[in-house]
Write an enzyme that holds these catalytic residues in place. Sequence first.
Site, PDB file in Angstrom:
ATOM      1  N   CYS A 154      -3.018   5.942   4.949  1.00 43.09           N
ATOM      2  CA  CYS A 154      -2.763   6.924   3.892  1.00 43.09           C
ATOM      3  C   CYS A 154      -4.051   7.587   3.426  1.00 43.09           C
ATOM      4  CB  CYS A 154      -2.000   6.300   2.742  1.00 43.09           C
ATOM      5  SG  CYS A 154      -2.744   4.866   1.988  1.00 43.09           S
ATOM      6  N   VAL A 158      -4.361  11.509   2.922  1.00 38.58           N
ATOM      7  CA  VAL A 158      -4.589  12.138   1.617  1.00 38.58           C
ATOM      8  C   VAL A 158      -5.738  13.144   1.704  1.00 38.58           C
ATOM      9  CG1 VAL A 158      -5.301  11.729  -0.779  1.00 38.58           C
ATOM     10  CG2 VAL A 158      -3.604  10.239   0.277  1.00 38.58           C
TER      11      VAL A 158
END
Lengths: 520, 500
Positions: A154, A158
């Site tokens: 992630c 991001v």
Amino acid sequence: MMTQNAEHILDHSELFRGDEYQQMLANKKALFENPHDPAEVDRIREWSKTPEYREKNFAREALTVNPAKACQPLGAVFAALGFERTLPFVHGSQGCVAYYRSHLSRHFKEPTSCVSSSMTEDAAVFGGLNNLTDGLANSYNMYKPKMIAVATTCMAEVIGDDLNAFIKTSKEKGSVPADYDVPFAHTPAFVGSHVTGYDNTLKGILEHFWDGKAGTAPKLQRKANNTINFIGGFDGYTVGNMREIKRIFELMGIGYTILADNSDVFDTPTDGEFRMYDGGTTLKDAADAVHAKATISMQQYCTEKTLAFVKGHDQEVVAFNHPLGVGATDDFLMTLSRITNKAIPNALERERGRLVDAMADSSAHVHGKKFAIYGDPDLCYGLAAFLLELGAEPTHVLSTNGGKGWEKKMQALFASSPFGKNCRAFPGKDLWHMRSLLFTEPVDFLIGNTYGKYLERDTGTPLIRIGFPIFDRHHHHRYPVWGYQGSMNVLVKILDKIFDEIDRKTSSVGKTDYSFDIIR
Amino acid sequence: MSRATTQSVAEIKARNKQLIDEVLKAYPEKTAKRRAKHLSVHEAGKSDCGVKSNIKSIPGVMTIRGCAYAGSKGVVWGPIKDMIHISHGPVGCGQYSWGSRRNYYVGTTGIDTFVTLQFTSDFQEKDIVFGGDKKVTKLIDELQELFPLNRGITIQSECPIGLIGDDIEAVSREKSKEYGGKTIVPVRCEGFRGVSQSLGHHIANDAVRDWIFDKSAPEASSKFEPTPYDVAIIGDYNIGGDAWSSRILLEEMGLRVIAQWSGDGSLAELEATPKAKLNILHCYRSMNYISRHMEEKFGIPWCEYNFFGPSKIAESLRKIASFFDDRIKEGAERVIEKYQPLVDAVTAKYLPRLEGKTVMLFVGGLRPRHVIGAYEDLGMDVVGTGYEFGHNDDYQRTAQHYVKDGTLIYDDVTGYEFERFVENIRPDLVGSGIKEKYVFQKMGVPFRQMHSWDYSGPYHGYDGFAIFARDMDMAINSPIWGKTTAPWKDAPRPSLMAAE
């Protein structure tokens, strides 16, 4: 009085039961832990079992407690390990990779090889291109993989790292040869679950081979042949299941390619040699799979994007929902037969007959029993369908990573059977929701993974361990749960627990000497 | 018997140096240069082990390390049993660390105790886009409603939190006020921070300092009267019950343990620790920070100790006792004497089975050095060791107090290096983690997990030493290791059987 003893060494399970330790822990609690009044603890515990608590519990919007799902990259690693000499490479923070490796190894009791691009603060600011470039070069040189399959954590998602561009640039910088296979998939942990990551990664790998390797090779021209592709999906029983499926294909004389076949890498022998890579779908077979007549997925919700992609290449695609039991296995085999024009051989028909035989012999013990099931959406569906065949009621079926489509499908399954009348599907819920369900609408048995043991302890509902992960029992993954023989294994697991439970409830001498039967 | 024990120290050193040179050849030049600084052969008399440490891992090499979140939620905070620890961000981090560290505790799980529950904000795409502060605000309300007996809450940040600019400190302050001063601790342990678990330990320690010590009156929840013999156990995570088999010895020698950090620990114990007369520190790496802070702020001395194996236990009991009066010093002698028969019996049983066996270690925290004494008490020899996330002060302690001349040292070892080292040295036992276990067992090398005690333990204290000895024996002397090669391999071809 000393509790430990060199002749009979006490483990933690016994050692701390001794008087000295019990006294010590009681003192610790009373003097230093600022404990709540035991009456208050009891009151809250009882309250947590009530319909009133259930209502509040189900009204949760922000909090998740004990979810039955993991994140995308776990599925990505699982899928990538199914290809010949392939090293999964996860771009982002390194701790994630330590977690995937541990998680898979705790289930399979096998090594899990996977690397990280070890991004830290500076990469968060400047992007992870250098990490990817260095990482590919290091992995390529040290571990001599035939392919490196890249996914993302992630963190990389991001900050918006673009794998396609990064891999191109890395190759230009000479990290790996220009024609070296580096398929990739973006696998953000904040979308979907591990089954989504499996799907994205498998699609990424097929896309790489079929659609021109990210613009570096001509796209493959499909020349239809008579073979079929088979996809298992994210499956804790991959070792047993893949072998069973191959046996079935061979009995039927079907030409097949198993995509993402990780059954060997998760089952290497202990013979003095560590095999970092073993078995797997060859890269040639992965490319040639474009020519197949059809692609069959055993788990619809693990392969939604992959099958759409395959369909776009003019193949027939068929998705099952973790077929279990007579009817679902019949469907599976008849579909194989229809696509390949191969008859279902007598040997399989006899296996079918044996499963029916076993179900007929034992159904009296399962009939009318209520079950709660949780797990991945396809597994839940397969188990529920099998229970309905056995005349049991899959009362609560809960899938944290199941969505609205899954719910509808489950409800349609319930509606198709008189035994499904009082059954309900719970998409997007977690095991704390399940706790309320088990207290307010009790069932006879619970089916789920290792984490279900907390529910078993709290609610007294006996747990039948089927799912992923299974950490606290060994070797279940070696036995198939697909096909008639796999269904037989599931039946035996269920029956064993049912009989154990009757024995447990009737084992007090002088009180329940009756019912403690020797023949059942 | 392994090769290592049949060679002279000079030969061992030469072999180890050659091994290091060989593994470095596998790397691209830039990487070989960087990795060379982490590999060494220990020279007796040197003040450290001759390796660089606490440096970024190299991409793509298969480091064994974890992240700051693992160091904070997984190690320091997770075991505090009456608080709820929110894994704030996507679902995975909390899932993979759920119940896997074996931090034993007693309590009513799910009602007043929460160690083995997985609480997460399960971030979705919209939380990344719009931020997660609103979600965690609401989440705290839901915790308060459904888990009313929780004593406090921590927010354990996963990677996205720091990247999307959430203000979990503001949320914590606001909710704490709303709930009458409730302890709510924001922890900035995003996984991308630092180079390993280690920074997560430090961040977690600082969060205790800033959000517990600085917020609570010392008398807040601890109602006991202080005594001159109050100590706190710092840096014991009660894996398999380690802190309990340690505590019992301290109490038997006349001390009173007022807090456990953090295995089987509670918020009240954290808050009461400034009342301790001495902080005794087991895992220096993960909790030296708070020990130093308490020394500076509250004047509490601290001392390191080692409860692995009878030699180090006795040494440590005496060292701890030296901070107190004769009553405690006599108590220490009494305890050592009391357990001597157990030690003798365990040694008599297992030393003959383990003497001369060699061990290679690769672990985190304190264990790459602390367990060496326990092996030596059983006549075993640690021939290689390294730290997953150690700093130079760990290697100094290792060099000065633990390892022998010629020991192979590998910092932040890569999968490749570790395999080559073990393959060549062929120790009788490897002690490392779950990711390494099956690699070496496949190679036919006995293995014990030295993070989780391979689901056994405790290993601390005298009671734990008995279990440790038994476990090492059963790993090394399992009959299965005689079966790894099929009898028809490497054997003369059998002649045709009569029936053929």
